[in-house]
Design a protein around this motif. Structure first.
Motif, PDB file in Angstrom:
ATOM      1  N   THR A  47       0.835  -1.202   0.000  1.00  0.00           N
ATOM      2  CA  THR A  47       0.000   0.000   0.000  1.00  0.00           C
ATOM      3  C   THR A  47       0.866   1.247   0.000  1.00  0.00           C
ATOM      4  O   THR A  47       1.769   1.399   0.832  1.00  0.00           O
ATOM      5  CB  THR A  47      -0.929   0.014   1.227  1.00  0.00           C
ATOM      6  OG1 THR A  47      -1.714  -1.186   1.231  1.00  0.00           O
ATOM      7  CG2 THR A  47      -1.862   1.214   1.190  1.00  0.00           C
ATOM      8  N   LYS A  57      -5.613  -2.196  -1.878  1.00  0.00           N
ATOM      9  CA  LYS A  57      -6.311  -3.416  -2.286  1.00  0.00           C
ATOM     10  C   LYS A  57      -7.179  -4.049  -1.190  1.00  0.00           C
ATOM     11  O   LYS A  57      -8.168  -4.710  -1.476  1.00  0.00           O
ATOM     12  CB  LYS A  57      -5.297  -4.444  -2.789  1.00  0.00           C
ATOM     13  CG  LYS A  57      -4.557  -3.998  -4.057  1.00  0.00           C
ATOM     14  CD  LYS A  57      -3.523  -5.015  -4.481  1.00  0.00           C
ATOM     15  CE  LYS A  57      -2.940  -4.679  -5.850  1.00  0.00           C
ATOM     16  NZ  LYS A  57      -2.342  -3.327  -5.898  1.00  0.00           N
ATOM     17  N   ASN A  58      -6.810  -3.892   0.050  1.00  0.00           N
ATOM     18  CA  ASN A  58      -7.527  -4.559   1.135  1.00  0.00           C
ATOM     19  C   ASN A  58      -8.783  -3.766   1.503  1.00  0.00           C
ATOM     20  O   ASN A  58      -8.674  -2.642   2.007  1.00  0.00           O
ATOM     21  CB  ASN A  58      -6.619  -4.697   2.355  1.00  0.00           C
ATOM     22  CG  ASN A  58      -7.239  -5.528   3.467  1.00  0.00           C
ATOM     23  OD1 ASN A  58      -8.442  -5.774   3.485  1.00  0.00           O
ATOM     24  ND2 ASN A  58      -6.417  -5.965   4.408  1.00  0.00           N
ATOM     25  N   TYR A  91     -10.616  -3.926   3.944  1.00  0.00           N
ATOM     26  CA  TYR A  91     -10.714  -3.686   5.379  1.00  0.00           C
ATOM     27  C   TYR A  91      -9.831  -2.530   5.845  1.00  0.00           C
ATOM     28  O   TYR A  91      -9.880  -2.141   7.016  1.00  0.00           O
ATOM     29  CB  TYR A  91     -10.331  -4.952   6.147  1.00  0.00           C
ATOM     30  CG  TYR A  91     -11.319  -6.078   5.977  1.00  0.00           C
ATOM     31  CD1 TYR A  91     -12.586  -6.014   6.548  1.00  0.00           C
ATOM     32  CD2 TYR A  91     -10.988  -7.213   5.234  1.00  0.00           C
ATOM     33  CE1 TYR A  91     -13.497  -7.051   6.389  1.00  0.00           C
ATOM     34  CE2 TYR A  91     -11.890  -8.256   5.068  1.00  0.00           C
ATOM     35  CZ  TYR A  91     -13.149  -8.159   5.647  1.00  0.00           C
ATOM     36  OH  TYR A  91     -14.043  -9.181   5.486  1.00  0.00           O
ATOM     37  N   ARG A  94      -9.602  -6.043  -3.666  1.00  0.00           N
ATOM     38  CA  ARG A  94      -9.839  -7.476  -3.647  1.00  0.00           C
ATOM     39  C   ARG A  94     -11.170  -7.770  -2.969  1.00  0.00           C
ATOM     40  O   ARG A  94     -11.676  -6.961  -2.181  1.00  0.00           O
ATOM     41  CB  ARG A  94      -8.733  -8.205  -2.869  1.00  0.00           C
ATOM     42  CG  ARG A  94      -7.391  -8.234  -3.536  1.00  0.00           C
ATOM     43  CD  ARG A  94      -6.471  -9.202  -2.795  1.00  0.00           C
ATOM     44  NE  ARG A  94      -6.249  -8.762  -1.428  1.00  0.00           N
ATOM     45  CZ  ARG A  94      -5.166  -8.106  -1.020  1.00  0.00           C
ATOM     46  NH1 ARG A  94      -4.220  -7.783  -1.881  1.00  0.00           N
ATOM     47  NH2 ARG A  94      -5.031  -7.762   0.247  1.00  0.00           N
ATOM     48  N   ASP A 112     -10.999 -12.729   0.253  1.00  0.00           N
ATOM     49  CA  ASP A 112      -9.595 -12.961  -0.067  1.00  0.00           C
ATOM     50  C   ASP A 112      -8.660 -12.005   0.688  1.00  0.00           C
ATOM     51  O   ASP A 112      -7.468 -11.929   0.371  1.00  0.00           O
ATOM     52  CB  ASP A 112      -9.372 -12.797  -1.580  1.00  0.00           C
ATOM     53  CG  ASP A 112     -10.189 -13.783  -2.391  1.00  0.00           C
ATOM     54  OD1 ASP A 112     -10.340 -14.932  -1.943  1.00  0.00           O
ATOM     55  OD2 ASP A 112     -10.683 -13.392  -3.466  1.00  0.00           O
ATOM     56  N   SER A 113      -9.215 -11.273   1.648  1.00  0.00           N
ATOM     57  CA  SER A 113      -8.450 -10.243   2.350  1.00  0.00           C
ATOM     58  C   SER A 113      -8.452 -10.504   3.853  1.00  0.00           C
ATOM     59  O   SER A 113      -9.334 -11.182   4.377  1.00  0.00           O
ATOM     60  CB  SER A 113      -9.050  -8.858   2.067  1.00  0.00           C
ATOM     61  OG  SER A 113      -9.112  -8.609   0.669  1.00  0.00           O
ATOM     62  N   TYR A 123     -17.369  -6.829  -0.794  1.00  0.00           N
ATOM     63  CA  TYR A 123     -16.271  -6.045  -0.207  1.00  0.00           C
ATOM     64  C   TYR A 123     -16.510  -5.664   1.254  1.00  0.00           C
ATOM     65  O   TYR A 123     -15.730  -4.901   1.823  1.00  0.00           O
ATOM     66  CB  TYR A 123     -16.047  -4.766  -1.029  1.00  0.00           C
ATOM     67  CG  TYR A 123     -15.779  -5.021  -2.490  1.00  0.00           C
ATOM     68  CD1 TYR A 123     -14.565  -5.554  -2.916  1.00  0.00           C
ATOM     69  CD2 TYR A 123     -16.746  -4.732  -3.453  1.00  0.00           C
ATOM     70  CE1 TYR A 123     -14.314  -5.774  -4.266  1.00  0.00           C
ATOM     71  CE2 TYR A 123     -16.506  -4.955  -4.794  1.00  0.00           C
ATOM     72  CZ  TYR A 123     -15.289  -5.481  -5.199  1.00  0.00           C
ATOM     73  OH  TYR A 123     -15.047  -5.704  -6.532  1.00  0.00           O
TER      74      TYR A 123
END
Length: 573
Positions: free
Chosen positions: A268, A293-294, A296, A453, A457-458, A509
């Protein structure tokens, strides 16, 4: 089009705008119009620099030229947020006697520090040459803008704060004819209230769009006129800032610190700034690339966590937080600059994406772009035009200026961090010291909204609870921003399809808008009775940072201007 008014001589044009919108009793309901030579949308550094330069040129040539600046903030500077370290190069050119005129550039940069953080340690690194701040100043950009506004009005510019440009006006040929300010007194149901007053049409031979990052009118122009068809997508970061009064023992006027590393992960892009102003004040902030990308990840929480680092907390733990704010930064650089002109108008400043990311500066480039635009417009208006005028000389003049060279040489630094922190640092060193910005390639950039993502997947991130001494929650932070909106008005955060908030954002998401918004605007609410969920939008909290408009994965959120005068009111930011 509205109806033009013929005014008696001697009535100030700013007062005329107030008369045009009525006294908020509904007595004057037809939309009126006012005509200028140039209308400028946005009272930031680029817009005010363009206005001042236009009036300077008019005075020098003995020509009459009417210039209007319309600003959605309650006052000039109310919505302005930046670190900020200012390079005075453009100001030297625009107002060489700025020091004698009392410009609020009083804290000269003293020393640069570039630091890599691990969770417990701080390792000093050699600062890249782009970050050399010798000769620069630590400023409150809001106060600089307020001062520029005074210079503009003294030069004869008509400045209208508190009026939001809500609509681009076009003539029958499709050329830009000006803008209209938004109606006031429209209720939540979309119907006029008893206090309804229509907006005013501001018509011009040229309209300069200086709205700042992700301007709502500029966004519509880019879409309608396909101004971005020959460039990369614009990319952004979210910058979150606090202003603190610290213990005098921790204060070093002119000191600059930038950090990379912890608390962000290695994939990041982001980092912090700490700028020591005068009066024991320190501006501290954190920037996170919106290509993260995450889902969260929360930029606000990363910033709060950053302040707990041992090398940072000692500065603030005996201090007092004074103000808070957030805004997006245009990080796409040279390869994301759209077409700058079209019949009837042009783009300047952050609206066009003139931030120099490696320098972490854009004030000087924004100001210079406004000055160049003014010079191009002034020359073009000298010649009779049979139809709508497109100032095609502006891009050519900009390319001949130092702005273009500066942005070109730095074009590959930010995109290289798509390879992660270490890949970006390694490439940036090669680009800076070996290629000197002249590598025979230009790296591409990608849209931020399609980088997330799926939540499955996170890895969720467990953020610590605020201690209300060093770290805080978002609602108490928004309070310090001075954000105020008229409650009875349509929501300016529009969902194109409300169902997508649940079928896509929540399902795939885990509703990232709850985390990327730095103002607690978005919340998934579950009803106790039937266990159903819906997205609740607290639009009155909005800081106008535009993160939702940028990062929403399906581009389902459309940010439009609320009533003029609404939003944050940043003091000394």
């Amino acid at each position: 089009m509205g109806r033009s008014i013929h005014w008696p001589a001697g009535i100030n044009r700013a007062y005329r705008l107030i008369l045009c919108i009525g006294d908020r009793t509904g007595k004057l309901m037809e939309r009126e119009s006012m005509e200028f030579d140039v209308v400028i949308v946005g009272g930031g550094p680029s817009g005010l620099s363009a206005a001042i330069r236009l009036r300077q040129l008019a005075a020098a040539s003995g020509r009459e030229l009417s210039v209007c600046v319309v600003e959605k903030g309650a006052e000039l500077g109310a919505h302005i947020l930046s670190g900020a370290v200012m390079e005075p190069r453009a100001l030297d050119e625009l107002l060489p006697d700025w020091q004698a005129k009392g410009a609020p550039l009083t804290v000269a940069c003293a020393d640069d520090n570039f630091i890599f953080l691990t969770e417990r340690r701080a390792v000093g690194l050699m600062a890249p040459p782009q970050m050399n701040n010798h000769g620069n100043y630590i400023v409150s950009l809001g106060n600089v803008v307020r001062w520029l506004g005074v210079q503009a009005e003294e030069a004869g510019v008509e400045v209208f704060p508190g009026f939001a440009a809500a609509e681009v006006l076009y003539d029958p040929s499709g050329a830009v004819r000006g803008v209209a300010t938004g109606d006031m007194g429209i209720g939540k149901d979309g119907k006029p209230t008893e206090n309804h007053t229509p907006g005013v049409e501001l018509l011009a031979k040229q309209t300069i769009f200086a709205e700042g990052v992700r301007g709502s009118l500029t966004k519509s122009l880019i879409s309608r006129l396909h101004l971005d068809k020959d460039c990369n997508p614009q990319t952004y970061g979210i910058g979150i800032k606090e202003l603190w009064e610290v213990d005098p023992s921790q204060h070093r006027p002119g000191r600059i610190e930038h950090t990379v590393g912890w608390p962000l992960d290695r994939e990041t892009y982001g980092g912090s700034f700490l700028y020591h102003l005068d009066n024991n004040q320190v501006a501290v902030g954190y920037v996170v690339g919106l290509d993260y990308k995450n889902p969260y990840l929360s930029p606000f929480e990363e910033f709060q966590r950053f302040k707990t680092h041992p090398a940072v907390r000692r500065i603030f733990e005996s201090g007092r937080r004074l103000s808070y704010g957030a805004r997006a930064l245009a990080e796409g650089g040279f390869q994301s600059i759209p077409r700058l002109t079209f019949p009837g108008g042009l783009l300047v400043g952050d609206t066009a994406g003139f931030l120099n990311v490696p320098k972490i500066k854009g004030i000087h480039t924004a100001m210079k772009s406004g000055m160049v635009a003014a010079e191009a417009i002034f020359a073009a208006l000298e010649k009779p035009a049979s139809g709508a005028l497109e100032v095609t000389a502006y891009p050519a003049m900009l390319k001949a200026s130092w702005v273009w060279k500066e942005l070109y040489l730095s074009r590959n630094i930010r995109p290289s961090f798509h390879w992660g922190l270490w890949g970006g640092i390694l490439y940036s060193a090669l680009d800076t010291y070996l290629f000197r910005g002249r590598a025979p390639w230009t790296l591409k950039v990608h849209s931020d909204h399609d980088q997330l993502r799926d939540a499955r997947d996170s890895v969720p991130i467990a953020y610590p609870k605020p201690d209300n001494t060093l770290t805080f929650d978002r609602l108490s932070s928004v309070f310090l921003s001075g954000a105020v909106h008229e409650e009875n008005q349509p929501c300016h955060l529009q969902l194109k399809d409300p169902s997508i908030a649940l079928t896509v954002n929540l399902a795939r998401y885990d509703s990232p808008e709850q985390r990327y918004c730095p103002a607690a605007v978005y919340e998934i609410v579950t009803e106790a009775g039937d266990n159903s969920s819906h997205l609740h939008i607290s639009a009155s909290n909005c800081l106008h940072c535009k993160s939702c408009d940028i990062k929403d994965p399906t581009q389902n959120i459309n940010w439009v201007v609320p009533e003029g005068g609404g939003g944050p009111n940043y003091p000394n930011m």
